[in-house]
Design an enzyme around this catalytic site. Structure first.
Site, short mmCIF file in Angstrom:
data_model
loop_
_atom_site.label_atom_id
_atom_site.label_comp_id
_atom_site.label_asym_id
_atom_site.label_seq_id
_atom_site.Cartn_x
_atom_site.Cartn_y
_atom_site.Cartn_z
N HIS A 155 0.93 -1.15 -0.10
CA HIS A 155 0.05 -0.03 0.14
C HIS A 155 0.81 1.18 0.04
O HIS A 155 0.41 2.46 -0.17
CB HIS A 155 -0.96 0.07 1.31
CG HIS A 155 -2.11 -0.81 1.13
ND1 HIS A 155 -3.31 -0.83 0.70
CD2 HIS A 155 -1.94 -2.60 1.30
CE1 HIS A 155 -4.01 -1.70 0.88
NE2 HIS A 155 -3.29 -2.98 1.04
N ASP A 363 3.76 9.46 -0.89
CA ASP A 363 2.68 8.66 -0.48
C ASP A 363 2.43 7.67 -1.36
O ASP A 363 2.32 7.68 -2.88
CB ASP A 363 1.50 9.68 -0.16
CG ASP A 363 0.52 9.36 0.78
OD1 ASP A 363 0.52 8.02 1.19
OD2 ASP A 363 -0.12 10.25 1.39
O1 F6P Z 1 -0.46 1.35 4.14
C1 F6P Z 1 -0.35 2.24 5.16
C2 F6P Z 1 -1.16 2.02 6.42
O2 F6P Z 1 -1.01 0.74 6.78
C3 F6P Z 1 -2.53 2.49 6.03
O3 F6P Z 1 -3.25 1.44 5.74
C4 F6P Z 1 -3.15 3.36 7.30
O4 F6P Z 1 -3.60 4.56 6.86
C5 F6P Z 1 -1.82 3.41 8.20
O5 F6P Z 1 -0.67 2.94 7.31
C6 F6P Z 1 -1.96 2.82 9.33
O6 F6P Z 1 -0.80 2.65 10.04
P1 F6P Z 1 -0.81 2.08 11.56
O7 F6P Z 1 -1.59 0.61 11.30
O8 F6P Z 1 0.54 1.76 11.78
O9 F6P Z 1 -1.75 2.77 12.46
#
Ligand code: F6P
Length: 476
Positions: A155, A363
């Site tokens: 992602h 991003d």
């Molecule tokens: O892919 C990046 C990501 O996992 C997003 O899905 C999400 O917004 C963010 O990072 C969430 O981060 P964490 O799970 O560390 O809170």
């Protein structure tokens, strides 16, 4: 009938999660109505003796979640995933804090996930692993004898090999991606970077465009830009703009234009540079002073990591300084808010905003950009100012694309966005809305699964998964 098994670090169990980020929201929507199994971390850090793995059945979905002990959480999540992979994959070598202990915690948690999955998997399950926390998972499942089709989707960005090879032990980690049948990335640029890594570092034999041969299998790479539920989000925004919360915000603006930014508190989002650009805007375009309010909604995240904790102070000080310098008794230039708001509230606020201000330094995709577009009133749409370094910029070329490292140019773009004539706003919005309607979340999931299950067999992928025929019928 094949079952879809999704694996990700965070799992959004309906009605329970309040920490669902972009990935979890997307996967949750994807699985809605399709059924299957979603495996991952419970979000709980437990004492060694209290660690459990539990299953929650809801409708046609099973959620299986497992706890982490504190050492796992520190070394795997805060450590290797978020202090090594996150910065490096976002091109920030300067922020990476590598330690062998964290790498071993990362391997340990991946092995724990593989052991738990080993007990759950059936031979014809189709497995879809998500994100940088779980790169070695397919290899660990293969080592436990699983021959299923396994796909991986990243992602976040995938940088060029020139950056990635600075990661200690990249020679161990990145080649593990070849244990997947399909590796999906957000953009052509990311896919090209991985292809170069496979060719130059792994010396894999190329079998076609983005197709590589290993001793065990054919690995394919593809760009699958993630989308949102465009029509649903658009409807949500239409409803929510009339909600008491959004009305009260609009009233409080007293006729001023609203510019909005919504981002987790993360250095990849370029918040300091964004504040800087807004300050330049106020300095260079004094006629706009007191006529525009910039609302920045920024929930805190990963606060146990030093860089994140440090940012909390830097950004709020910048907002305070600008408000002190330019604010008036009846006007605060920046409203900086550290709490999270519901999707519905955000949808309404996006619709009420004349400008969407989305300027990350780097991003993977940035779904806020797509949500801002979806939320607009087509008759009187707002304008998206978007960083060229967000994955979304590859599709959203009708936005005002900016270089977030150039505050003067961003300031000019803010002025351009605020004063854009209706006709130009409409034509840009029509083009953007078309893109995010064509490439919505459903399209992303179908496109990826079609590629993953397309093994030359005569059974179409949706029949393997027991689904109704997809809207999408071919591979680009
Ligand atoms: O892919 C990046 C990501 O996992 C997003 O899905 C999400 O917004 C963010 O990072 C969430 O981060 P964490 O799970 O560390 O809170």
């Amino acid at each position: 009938m094949a079952r879809l098994v999704v694996v990700s670090n965070r799992v959004a169990i309906p009605s329970r999660d309040n920490q669902a980020g972009g990935l979890a929201v997307a996967v949750r929507s994807l699985l809605k109505g399709r059924g299957g199994l979603w495996f991952g971390w419970s979000g709980t850090v437990a004492a060694q003796d209290d660690v459990t793995t539990r299953t929650i059945h809801q409708g046609d979905m099973s959620y299986v979640v497992t706890d982490l002990v504190d050492a796992d959480y520190q070394e795997y999540y805060n450590g290797f995933a978020n202090q090594v992979l996150w910065p490096i994959l976002h091109y920030r070598l300067d922020l990476a804090e590598f330690s062998r202990r964290d790498l071993s915690g990362y391997r340990r948690v991946n092995a724990h996930f593989a052991n738990e999955l080993h007990n759950l998997l059936q031979p014809d399950d189709i497995i879809w692993v998500h994100d940088y926390h779980l790169i070695p998972l397919a290899k660990m499942l293969r080592d436990r004898g699983h021959r299923n089709r396994i796909g991986f989707f990243l992602h976040i960005p995938f940088p060029p090999p020139e950056i990635l090879t600075a990661l200690p032990n990249h020679e161990w980690l990145i080649p593990q991606l070849t244990a997947y049948d399909l590796v999906g990335l957000q953009t052509d640029n990311d896919a090209g970077n991985l292809a170069r890594y496979f060719e130059n570092e792994c010396r894999l034999e190329k079998r076609g465009h983005l197709v590589y041969q290993t001793a065990e299998r054919m690995v394919r790479i593809g760009a699958f830009p993630i989308g949102i539920e465009t029509q649903e989000f658009s409807r949500l925004a239409r409803r929510s703009v009339r909600s008491p919360l959004v009305r009260s915000v609009v009233e409080s603006l007293a006729g001023r234009a609203l510019m909005i930014g919504v981002d987790r508190l993360d250095y990849s989002k370029g918040l300091a540079q964004r504040m800087d650009a807004f300050e330049r805007f106020l300095a260079v375009y004094p006629d706009w002073r007191s006529k525009v309010t910039y609302l920045q909604i920024t929930p805190k995240s990963r606060s146990e990591i030093l860089e994140y904790a440090g940012m909390e102070r830097t950004i709020s000080e910048a907002a305070g300084r600008i408000n002190g310098a330019y604010g008036e008794v009846a006007w605060t230039p920046i409203r900086y808010v550290n709490r999270a708001y519901s999707r519905s509230a955000l949808a309404g606020l996006y619709r009420a905003a004349r400008v969407g201000f989305v300027t990350p330094l780097r991003d993977g995709m940035n779904l806020v950009a797509k949500e801002y577009i979806a939320a607009q009133d087509a008759e009187d749409p707002g304008v998206l100012v978007l960083s060229r370094f967000a994955g979304a910029a590859a599709e959203c070329t009708a936005a005002i694309l900016v270089n977030p490292y150039d505050p003067e140019a961003v300031a000019t773009s803010i002025a351009h966005a605020l004063s854009m004539p209706l006709e130009e706003r409409r034509s840009r919005h029509t083009a953007l809305f078309q893109v995010i309607s064509d490439n919505d979340l459903n399209w992303w999931g179908e496109h990826f699964l079609a590629a993953l299950t397309n093994d030359g067999s005569s059974t179409p992928w949706h029949e393997q998964l027991g689904l109704t025929p997809p809207l999408f019928t071919g591979l680009a």
